[in-house]
Design a protein around this motif. Structure first.
Motif, PDB file in Angstrom:
ATOM      1  N   ILE A  26       0.871  -0.895   0.081  1.00 57.47           N
ATOM      2  CA  ILE A  26      -0.035   0.133   0.106  1.00 57.47           C
ATOM      3  C   ILE A  26       0.870   0.782  -0.004  1.00 57.47           C
ATOM      4  CG2 ILE A  26      -2.039   1.420   1.421  1.00 57.47           C
ATOM      5  CD1 ILE A  26      -2.525  -1.278   2.575  1.00 57.47           C
ATOM      6  N   LEU A  27       2.113   1.386   0.603  1.00 56.87           N
ATOM      7  CA  LEU A  27       2.571   2.649   0.495  1.00 56.87           C
ATOM      8  C   LEU A  27       3.601   2.493  -0.904  1.00 56.87           C
ATOM      9  CD1 LEU A  27       5.060   1.885   4.595  1.00 56.87           C
ATOM     10  CD2 LEU A  27       2.899   3.758   3.911  1.00 56.87           C
ATOM     11  N   PHE A  28       4.053   1.194  -0.652  1.00 55.80           N
ATOM     12  CA  PHE A  28       4.447   1.153  -2.042  1.00 55.80           C
ATOM     13  C   PHE A  28       3.606   1.939  -3.430  1.00 55.80           C
ATOM     14  CE2 PHE A  28       4.824  -0.620  -6.451  1.00 55.80           C
ATOM     15  CZ  PHE A  28       5.754  -0.256  -6.341  1.00 55.80           C
ATOM     16  N   ALA A  29       2.404   1.873  -3.277  1.00 54.05           N
ATOM     17  CA  ALA A  29       1.445   2.995  -4.346  1.00 54.05           C
ATOM     18  C   ALA A  29       1.523   3.748  -4.738  1.00 54.05           C
ATOM     19  CB  ALA A  29       0.096   2.267  -3.987  1.00 54.05           C
TER      20      ALA A  29
ATOM     21  N   ASN B 231      13.517  -2.918  -4.157  1.00 55.29           N
ATOM     22  CA  ASN B 231      15.639  -3.151  -4.117  1.00 55.29           C
ATOM     23  C   ASN B 231      15.693  -2.875  -2.832  1.00 55.29           C
ATOM     24  OD1 ASN B 231      15.648  -4.324  -6.905  1.00 55.29           O
ATOM     25  ND2 ASN B 231      16.265  -2.350  -7.445  1.00 55.29           N
ATOM     26  N   ALA B 232      15.004  -2.268  -2.129  1.00 56.56           N
ATOM     27  CA  ALA B 232      16.254  -1.270  -1.054  1.00 56.56           C
ATOM     28  C   ALA B 232      14.938  -2.130  -0.284  1.00 56.56           C
ATOM     29  CB  ALA B 232      15.187  -0.042  -0.414  1.00 56.56           C
ATOM     30  N   VAL B 233      13.739  -2.151  -0.416  1.00 62.53           N
ATOM     31  CA  VAL B 233      12.920  -3.977   0.708  1.00 62.53           C
ATOM     32  C   VAL B 233      13.679  -4.710   0.556  1.00 62.53           C
ATOM     33  CG1 VAL B 233      10.857  -5.117   1.173  1.00 62.53           C
ATOM     34  CG2 VAL B 233      11.007  -2.340   0.588  1.00 62.53           C
ATOM     35  N   PHE B 234      14.084  -5.708  -0.969  1.00 64.32           N
ATOM     36  CA  PHE B 234      14.736  -6.871  -0.006  1.00 64.32           C
ATOM     37  C   PHE B 234      15.981  -6.492  -0.141  1.00 64.32           C
ATOM     38  CE2 PHE B 234      18.245  -8.514  -3.031  1.00 64.32           C
ATOM     39  CZ  PHE B 234      18.016 -10.202  -2.339  1.00 64.32           C
ATOM     40  N   LEU B 235      16.935  -5.755   0.349  1.00 68.01           N
ATOM     41  CA  LEU B 235      18.156  -5.670   0.919  1.00 68.01           C
ATOM     42  C   LEU B 235      18.033  -5.351   2.162  1.00 68.01           C
ATOM     43  CD1 LEU B 235      20.439  -3.005  -2.138  1.00 68.01           C
ATOM     44  CD2 LEU B 235      20.622  -5.769  -1.114  1.00 68.01           C
ATOM     45  N   ILE B 236      16.915  -4.465   2.749  1.00 70.97           N
ATOM     46  CA  ILE B 236      16.909  -4.736   4.216  1.00 70.97           C
ATOM     47  C   ILE B 236      16.177  -5.865   5.488  1.00 70.97           C
ATOM     48  CG2 ILE B 236      15.692  -3.193   5.840  1.00 70.97           C
ATOM     49  CD1 ILE B 236      16.135  -0.606   3.986  1.00 70.97           C
ATOM     50  N   ARG B 237      14.767  -5.905   4.137  1.00 70.16           N
ATOM     51  CA  ARG B 237      13.659  -6.932   4.767  1.00 70.16           C
ATOM     52  C   ARG B 237      14.172  -8.804   4.089  1.00 70.16           C
ATOM     53  NH1 ARG B 237      12.461  -8.202   7.860  1.00 70.16           N
ATOM     54  NH2 ARG B 237      10.189  -8.956   7.478  1.00 70.16           N
ATOM     55  N   GLY B 238      15.182  -8.491   2.960  1.00 69.74           N
ATOM     56  CA  GLY B 238      14.665 -10.455   2.027  1.00 69.74           C
ATOM     57  C   GLY B 238      13.981 -10.505   1.418  1.00 69.74           C
TER      58      GLY B 238
ATOM     59  N   LEU C 101      24.512   1.568  -6.013  1.00 72.67           N
ATOM     60  CA  LEU C 101      24.384   1.644  -7.297  1.00 72.67           C
ATOM     61  C   LEU C 101      23.837  -0.125  -7.506  1.00 72.67           C
ATOM     62  CD1 LEU C 101      26.511   2.357  -9.878  1.00 72.67           C
ATOM     63  CD2 LEU C 101      27.996   1.328  -9.214  1.00 72.67           C
ATOM     64  N   ALA C 102      23.819  -0.929  -6.944  1.00 70.81           N
ATOM     65  CA  ALA C 102      23.373  -2.625  -7.090  1.00 70.81           C
ATOM     66  C   ALA C 102      21.837  -2.203  -7.761  1.00 70.81           C
ATOM     67  CB  ALA C 102      23.816  -3.705  -6.706  1.00 70.81           C
ATOM     68  N   ALA C 103      21.210  -1.180  -6.952  1.00 64.74           N
ATOM     69  CA  ALA C 103      19.932  -1.148  -6.342  1.00 64.74           C
ATOM     70  C   ALA C 103      19.502  -0.227  -7.548  1.00 64.74           C
ATOM     71  CB  ALA C 103      19.520  -0.554  -5.040  1.00 64.74           C
ATOM     72  N   VAL C 104      20.237   0.542  -7.723  1.00 64.85           N
ATOM     73  CA  VAL C 104      19.758   1.699  -9.328  1.00 64.85           C
ATOM     74  C   VAL C 104      19.774   0.818 -10.184  1.00 64.85           C
ATOM     75  CG1 VAL C 104      20.543   3.770 -10.502  1.00 64.85           C
ATOM     76  CG2 VAL C 104      20.825   3.614  -8.064  1.00 64.85           C
ATOM     77  N   ILE C 105      20.988  -0.281 -11.111  1.00 60.89           N
ATOM     78  CA  ILE C 105      21.029  -0.646 -11.613  1.00 60.89           C
ATOM     79  C   ILE C 105      20.205  -1.738 -12.158  1.00 60.89           C
ATOM     80  CG2 ILE C 105      22.484  -2.128 -13.270  1.00 60.89           C
ATOM     81  CD1 ILE C 105      25.413  -0.889 -12.320  1.00 60.89           C
ATOM     82  N   GLY C 106      19.945  -2.345 -10.707  1.00 57.37           N
ATOM     83  CA  GLY C 106      18.607  -3.527 -10.937  1.00 57.37           C
ATOM     84  C   GLY C 106      17.283  -3.292 -11.297  1.00 57.37           C
ATOM     85  N   ALA C 107      17.109  -1.586 -10.795  1.00 59.04           N
ATOM     86  CA  ALA C 107      15.629  -0.776 -10.820  1.00 59.04           C
ATOM     87  C   ALA C 107      15.361  -0.648 -12.303  1.00 59.04           C
ATOM     88  CB  ALA C 107      15.592   0.371  -9.816  1.00 59.04           C
TER      89      ALA C 107
ATOM     90  N   VAL D  36       9.968   5.768 -15.586  1.00 56.68           N
ATOM     91  CA  VAL D  36      10.181   6.272 -14.296  1.00 56.68           C
ATOM     92  C   VAL D  36       9.341   5.413 -13.340  1.00 56.68           C
ATOM     93  CG1 VAL D  36      10.114   8.219 -13.045  1.00 56.68           C
ATOM     94  CG2 VAL D  36      10.527   7.863 -15.973  1.00 56.68           C
ATOM     95  N   TYR D  37       8.363   5.785 -13.845  1.00 57.38           N
ATOM     96  CA  TYR D  37       7.293   4.867 -12.242  1.00 57.38           C
ATOM     97  C   TYR D  37       7.303   3.502 -12.534  1.00 57.38           C
ATOM     98  CZ  TYR D  37       2.814   3.018 -10.266  1.00 57.38           C
ATOM     99  OH  TYR D  37       2.462   2.215  -9.567  1.00 57.38           O
ATOM    100  N   ARG D  38       8.156   2.591 -13.026  1.00 56.36           N
ATOM    101  CA  ARG D  38       8.290   1.329 -12.868  1.00 56.36           C
ATOM    102  C   ARG D  38      10.359   1.507 -12.240  1.00 56.36           C
ATOM    103  NH1 ARG D  38       5.839  -1.076 -18.184  1.00 56.36           N
ATOM    104  NH2 ARG D  38       4.144  -1.861 -17.272  1.00 56.36           N
ATOM    105  N   ALA D  39      10.768   2.167 -12.895  1.00 55.11           N
ATOM    106  CA  ALA D  39      11.966   1.809 -12.340  1.00 55.11           C
ATOM    107  C   ALA D  39      11.880   3.036 -10.578  1.00 55.11           C
ATOM    108  CB  ALA D  39      13.196   2.718 -13.117  1.00 55.11           C
ATOM    109  N   ILE D  40      11.357   4.165 -10.858  1.00 54.56           N
ATOM    110  CA  ILE D  40      11.400   4.090  -9.067  1.00 54.56           C
ATOM    111  C   ILE D  40      10.711   3.034  -7.944  1.00 54.56           C
ATOM    112  CG2 ILE D  40      10.113   5.511  -7.618  1.00 54.56           C
ATOM    113  CD1 ILE D  40      10.106   7.624  -9.849  1.00 54.56           C
ATOM    114  N   GLY D  41       9.466   2.075  -8.604  1.00 49.76           N
ATOM    115  CA  GLY D  41       9.150   0.853  -7.617  1.00 49.76           C
ATOM    116  C   GLY D  41      10.352  -0.459  -7.947  1.00 49.76           C
ATOM    117  N   GLY D  42      10.969  -0.535  -8.714  1.00 50.64           N
ATOM    118  CA  GLY D  42      11.922  -1.049  -9.123  1.00 50.64           C
ATOM    119  C   GLY D  42      13.067  -0.774  -7.689  1.00 50.64           C
TER     120      GLY D  42
END
Length: 262
Positions: A118-121, A229-236, A191-197, A219-225
């Protein structure tokens, strides 16, 4: 060593939450929480594709299965076997961590993932409102004639896109970059998060099934990605996979359109 907590213990709430966040971030929990998505998607995709001349699947799913030789057998069976073998190896490797298996943790993971979805949206919409209206796009999608197909694909997106882009691409790239630049680990994560997005967004515009190019959508999907990526790196993996799947389900069911009307 992970401290054990029982439902009857008098451990402070802070300690319980610390145990939950530490435990559910592990690869072992990522494996166990991925199994329901895998089973629901694979069973669902067979069901919704019955009678179709061409089978519809998540692109990342096809990419991963193309890496596995069929040997005359169905890719789905081979991949499922590979997932089980890899999963058991993960559990064996992390066994010494004494990872906790609390019966309430799966529900907490899904609840946490729902909050992130929900926050993501709203966060991503806020960043890209000057280019497009994601909520209006979500409202249009709900009229898709085959809603069941879209819901099944949502589960597959949560599993396979997160596995491909977050685990293999972002996780692998972060690992390699940190080996090359060990003194700049945080910067290498970023850097990995930006490239992945960027790769995550670009993938949706490739191939015959890809969307036509539109800057706002990219841009919408890149920001979403980047947020995923941040959620993955922080929460798995467990949390990000379910957050992605739940977000897509909310989009296709028109949930965000209902929120707009509240």
């Amino acid at each position: 060593m992970t401290e054990e907590f029982s439902s009857t213990s008098e451990t402070p709430v802070v300690g319980v939450f610390e145990s939950y966040f530490r435990t559910t971030r592990t690869a072992t929990w990522g494996f166990f929480m991925a199994l329901p998505l895998l089973l629901l998607y694979e069973i669902g995709i067979v069901w919704v594709n019955r009678g179709n001349a061409e089978e519809v699947r998540i692109v990342a799913d096809i990419w991963l299965k193309d890496l596995i030789p069929s040997f005359g057998l169905a890719h789905e069976l081979i991949l499922f076997g590979v997932v089980l073998v890899v999963g058991m190896l993960i559990v064996a490797i992390e066994w010494k961590k004494k990872i906790r298996f609390h019966s309430k943790y799966p529900g907490f993971v899904i609840l946490e993932s729902t909050v992130y979805a929900i926050l993501f949206a709203f966060i991503v919409s806020g960043f890209t409102h000057w280019l497009m209206s994601p909520m209006m796009s979500a409202q249009e999608v709900q009229h898709e004639p085959n809603l069941v197909m879209q819901l099944v694909l949502s589960l597959g997106a949560g599993l396979y896109e997160e596995l491909f882009f977050r685990v293999l691409l972002v996780g692998g790239l972060a690992f390699v970059l940190q080996l090359a630049f060990p003194k700049a680990k945080v910067l290498m994560y970023i850097l990995a998060a930006v490239i992945g997005a960027i790769a995550f967004s670009a993938m949706h515009h490739l191939g015959n099934m890809g969307d036509s190019w539109e800057l706002g959508v990219f841009v919408y999907r890149a920001i979403g990605g980047l947020i995923f990526n941040a959620v993955f790196l922080i929460r798995g993996f467990a949390v990000v996979a379910w957050a992605h799947a739940i977000y897509d389900v909310m989009v296709f069911t028109g949930f965000f359109s209902l929120l707009q009307g509240v």
